[in-house]
Write a protein that holds these residues in place. Structure first.
Motif, PDB file in Angstrom:
ATOM      1  N   LEU A   1      56.296  48.751 -58.362  1.00 54.57           N
ATOM      2  CA  LEU A   1      55.857  49.246 -56.851  1.00 54.57           C
ATOM      3  C   LEU A   1      55.056  50.459 -56.988  1.00 54.57           C
ATOM      4  N   ALA A   2      54.134  50.602 -56.021  1.00 58.82           N
ATOM      5  CA  ALA A   2      53.467  51.809 -55.975  1.00 58.82           C
ATOM      6  C   ALA A   2      53.235  52.176 -54.507  1.00 58.82           C
ATOM      7  N   PHE A   3      53.562  53.580 -54.154  1.00 59.51           N
ATOM      8  CA  PHE A   3      53.446  54.125 -53.029  1.00 59.51           C
ATOM      9  C   PHE A   3      52.279  54.928 -52.855  1.00 59.51           C
ATOM     10  N   ILE A   4      51.416  55.040 -51.719  1.00 57.44           N
ATOM     11  CA  ILE A   4      50.390  55.843 -51.481  1.00 57.44           C
ATOM     12  C   ILE A   4      50.967  56.640 -49.931  1.00 57.44           C
ATOM     13  N   ALA A   5      51.040  57.772 -50.002  1.00 59.99           N
ATOM     14  CA  ALA A   5      51.498  58.577 -48.611  1.00 59.99           C
ATOM     15  C   ALA A   5      50.621  59.681 -48.611  1.00 59.99           C
ATOM     16  N   THR A   6      50.620  60.281 -47.183  1.00 62.17           N
ATOM     17  CA  THR A   6      49.819  61.293 -47.093  1.00 62.17           C
ATOM     18  C   THR A   6      50.615  62.409 -46.060  1.00 62.17           C
ATOM     19  N   GLY A   7      50.163  63.670 -46.084  1.00 66.62           N
ATOM     20  CA  GLY A   7      50.714  64.432 -45.430  1.00 66.62           C
ATOM     21  C   GLY A   7      52.349  64.681 -45.557  1.00 66.62           C
ATOM     22  N   SER A   8      53.035  65.094 -44.560  1.00 60.25           N
ATOM     23  CA  SER A   8      54.291  65.274 -44.704  1.00 60.25           C
ATOM     24  C   SER A   8      55.263  64.070 -45.097  1.00 60.25           C
ATOM     25  N   MET A   9      54.695  63.050 -45.145  1.00 61.14           N
ATOM     26  CA  MET A   9      55.486  61.761 -45.901  1.00 61.14           C
ATOM     27  C   MET A   9      55.653  61.770 -47.343  1.00 61.14           C
ATOM     28  N   VAL A  10      54.763  62.372 -48.007  1.00 60.76           N
ATOM     29  CA  VAL A  10      54.598  62.389 -49.568  1.00 60.76           C
ATOM     30  C   VAL A  10      55.945  63.068 -50.045  1.00 60.76           C
ATOM     31  N   ARG A  11      56.412  64.113 -49.475  1.00 62.75           N
ATOM     32  CA  ARG A  11      57.902  64.716 -50.013  1.00 62.75           C
ATOM     33  C   ARG A  11      59.006  63.550 -49.779  1.00 62.75           C
ATOM     34  N   MET A  12      58.920  62.948 -48.715  1.00 62.69           N
ATOM     35  CA  MET A  12      59.898  62.065 -48.499  1.00 62.69           C
ATOM     36  C   MET A  12      59.719  60.692 -49.293  1.00 62.69           C
ATOM     37  N   VAL A  13      58.594  60.239 -49.574  1.00 63.50           N
ATOM     38  CA  VAL A  13      58.352  58.991 -50.376  1.00 63.50           C
ATOM     39  C   VAL A  13      58.855  59.319 -52.001  1.00 63.50           C
ATOM     40  N   ILE A  14      58.553  60.546 -52.410  1.00 64.32           N
ATOM     41  CA  ILE A  14      58.811  60.901 -53.646  1.00 64.32           C
ATOM     42  C   ILE A  14      60.491  60.924 -53.869  1.00 64.32           C
ATOM     43  N   ASP A  15      61.235  61.468 -52.637  1.00 65.12           N
ATOM     44  CA  ASP A  15      62.682  61.273 -52.817  1.00 65.12           C
ATOM     45  C   ASP A  15      63.188  60.001 -52.819  1.00 65.12           C
ATOM     46  N   ILE A  16      62.677  59.081 -51.841  1.00 70.50           N
ATOM     47  CA  ILE A  16      63.162  57.605 -51.770  1.00 70.50           C
ATOM     48  C   ILE A  16      62.819  56.862 -53.180  1.00 70.50           C
ATOM     49  N   ALA A  17      61.561  57.193 -53.783  1.00 73.43           N
ATOM     50  CA  ALA A  17      61.283  56.468 -55.065  1.00 73.43           C
ATOM     51  C   ALA A  17      62.421  56.969 -55.980  1.00 73.43           C
TER      52      ALA A  17
ATOM     53  N   VAL B   1      52.348  51.845 -48.329  1.00 75.98           N
ATOM     54  CA  VAL B   1      51.579  52.871 -47.370  1.00 75.98           C
ATOM     55  C   VAL B   1      52.338  53.708 -46.525  1.00 75.98           C
ATOM     56  N   VAL B   2      52.605  55.116 -46.504  1.00 73.38           N
ATOM     57  CA  VAL B   2      53.634  55.724 -45.595  1.00 73.38           C
ATOM     58  C   VAL B   2      52.919  57.014 -45.148  1.00 73.38           C
ATOM     59  N   GLU B   3      52.754  56.862 -43.699  1.00 75.26           N
ATOM     60  CA  GLU B   3      52.284  57.962 -42.970  1.00 75.26           C
ATOM     61  C   GLU B   3      52.852  58.356 -41.579  1.00 75.26           C
ATOM     62  N   GLU B   4      52.714  59.513 -41.060  1.00 72.31           N
ATOM     63  CA  GLU B   4      53.311  59.836 -39.939  1.00 72.31           C
ATOM     64  C   GLU B   4      52.085  59.484 -38.830  1.00 72.31           C
ATOM     65  N   HIS B   5      51.932  58.316 -38.528  1.00 73.09           N
ATOM     66  CA  HIS B   5      50.889  58.037 -37.805  1.00 73.09           C
ATOM     67  C   HIS B   5      50.766  56.424 -37.057  1.00 73.09           C
ATOM     68  N   SER B   6      50.323  56.066 -36.098  1.00 74.57           N
ATOM     69  CA  SER B   6      50.144  54.673 -35.747  1.00 74.57           C
ATOM     70  C   SER B   6      49.939  53.705 -36.772  1.00 74.57           C
ATOM     71  N   VAL B   7      50.292  52.726 -36.942  1.00 75.33           N
ATOM     72  CA  VAL B   7      49.962  51.572 -37.824  1.00 75.33           C
ATOM     73  C   VAL B   7      48.709  51.265 -37.808  1.00 75.33           C
ATOM     74  N   MET B   8      47.908  51.511 -36.554  1.00 72.27           N
ATOM     75  CA  MET B   8      46.602  50.970 -36.339  1.00 72.27           C
ATOM     76  C   MET B   8      45.556  52.361 -36.713  1.00 72.27           C
ATOM     77  N   GLY B   9      44.762  52.046 -37.378  1.00 74.73           N
ATOM     78  CA  GLY B   9      43.695  53.088 -37.731  1.00 74.73           C
ATOM     79  C   GLY B   9      43.768  54.294 -38.494  1.00 74.73           C
ATOM     80  N   GLY B  10      45.092  54.149 -39.190  1.00 79.57           N
ATOM     81  CA  GLY B  10      45.463  55.386 -40.062  1.00 79.57           C
ATOM     82  C   GLY B  10      45.222  54.959 -41.675  1.00 79.57           C
ATOM     83  N   LEU B  11      45.863  55.688 -42.458  1.00 81.50           N
ATOM     84  CA  LEU B  11      45.909  55.506 -44.069  1.00 81.50           C
ATOM     85  C   LEU B  11      45.998  54.183 -44.218  1.00 81.50           C
ATOM     86  N   GLY B  12      46.886  53.470 -43.595  1.00 79.24           N
ATOM     87  CA  GLY B  12      47.329  52.189 -43.995  1.00 79.24           C
ATOM     88  C   GLY B  12      46.017  51.315 -43.738  1.00 79.24           C
ATOM     89  N   SER B  13      45.259  51.492 -42.530  1.00 83.29           N
ATOM     90  CA  SER B  13      44.156  50.656 -42.234  1.00 83.29           C
ATOM     91  C   SER B  13      43.062  50.995 -43.464  1.00 83.29           C
TER      92      SER B  13
END
Length: 257
Positions: free
Chosen positions: A187-203, A238-250
């Motif tokens: 599995l791979a994660f791509i995160a941005t901003g404040s979510m990166v720290r949380m994703v590292i901890d989860i992983a 993909v994890v971000e603190e943003h709407s699912v529409m138009g952000g990094l996931g998009s």
């Protein structure tokens, strides 16, 4: 991150007298050092964000390097027309700093939340979008925003999530940064901003074989590397603190499909 931003801005302003800080009546204590070190380069434009962006555009036209600071609910969201027409259309070197991106100011209600800023700014031609995850990425992205001599939106989320890196990364614009090495085919994660720290901890806790990537650059982004990550992973989250529409996931979906 806010302290790193302030310190970086002071260093840039001391090295270049054309660097100006414009604030929309925010960040008083944050800019104590800036006002002390570079008082002639500080402008409080008041609660008039549209005028502040227009002012920054005019200053950029005559050779100044404006950094425009406000909460991200106000810059860029409240001033999209001014950013589009006054700054980006003419490719002026203005750096827009949006602090408190996401739900940091959730207690203040919808007016202070910013979960659509990436979607809005991505769609504006000639405007880059940066999204650092910690103080070290802030230093990198601030330096690159200054060197770009073009319109940049730099978003900052929650400031106290902890360090991702041990030192300032030597990155290129658009580059993804691997912050946790995993196994091939996992599995791979791509995160941005404040979510990166949380994703590292989860992983680390739940997916020890997963790879985690930080995306300090939303636009532009290294499409070739994104495709490689997709090809080498059993699944991509993909994890971000943003709407699912138009952000990094998009962004990732647009590249990988």
């Amino acid at each position: 991150m806010r302290v790193a931003f302030s310190e970086s801005l002071v260093q840039l302003a001391k090295a270049d007298a054309n660097v100006l800080l414009l604030t929309g009546d925010h960040g008083y204590a944050l800019f104590d050092d800036f006002r002390r070190e570079c008082p002639e380069q500080y402008i409080n434009a008041g609660v008039a964000e549209q005028n502040m962006v227009g002012m920054a555009a005019g200053l950029a036209r005559v050779g100044f390097r404006p950094f425009v600071y406000a909460l991200s609910a106000f810059v860029p969201v409240r001033v999209l027309e001014q950013i589009k027409l006054d700054i980006a259309h003419d490719q002026l070197p203005v750096v827009l700093i949006g602090d408190g991106a996401g739900f940091v100011y959730s207690h203040l209600g919808t007016s202070h939340q910013s979960t659509e800023d990436i979607a809005c700014t991505r769609a504006i031609p000639n405007l880059s979008v940066y999204s650092p995850s910690d103080r070290f990425e802030v230093v990198t992205t601030m330096t690159m925003a200054y060197q770009a001599k073009a319109a940049v939106y730099l978003r900052m989320g929650k400031s106290d999530v902890g360090d991702i890196h041990k030192y300032v990364p030597q990155a290129q614009v658009g580059q993804l940064l691997q912050v946790k090495r995993g196994s091939a085919g996992a599995l791979a994660f791509i995160a941005t901003g404040s979510m990166v720290r949380m994703v590292i901890d989860i992983a680390n806790e739940c997916y020890p074989n997963a790879t985690v990537w930080s995306a300090p650059f939303i636009k532009p982004i290294d499409a070739r590397l994104v495709r490689e990550i997709c090809a080498q992973s059993c699944a991509l989250v993909v994890v971000e603190e943003h709407s699912v529409m138009g952000g990094l996931g998009s962004v990732i979906t647009e590249i990988s499909t």
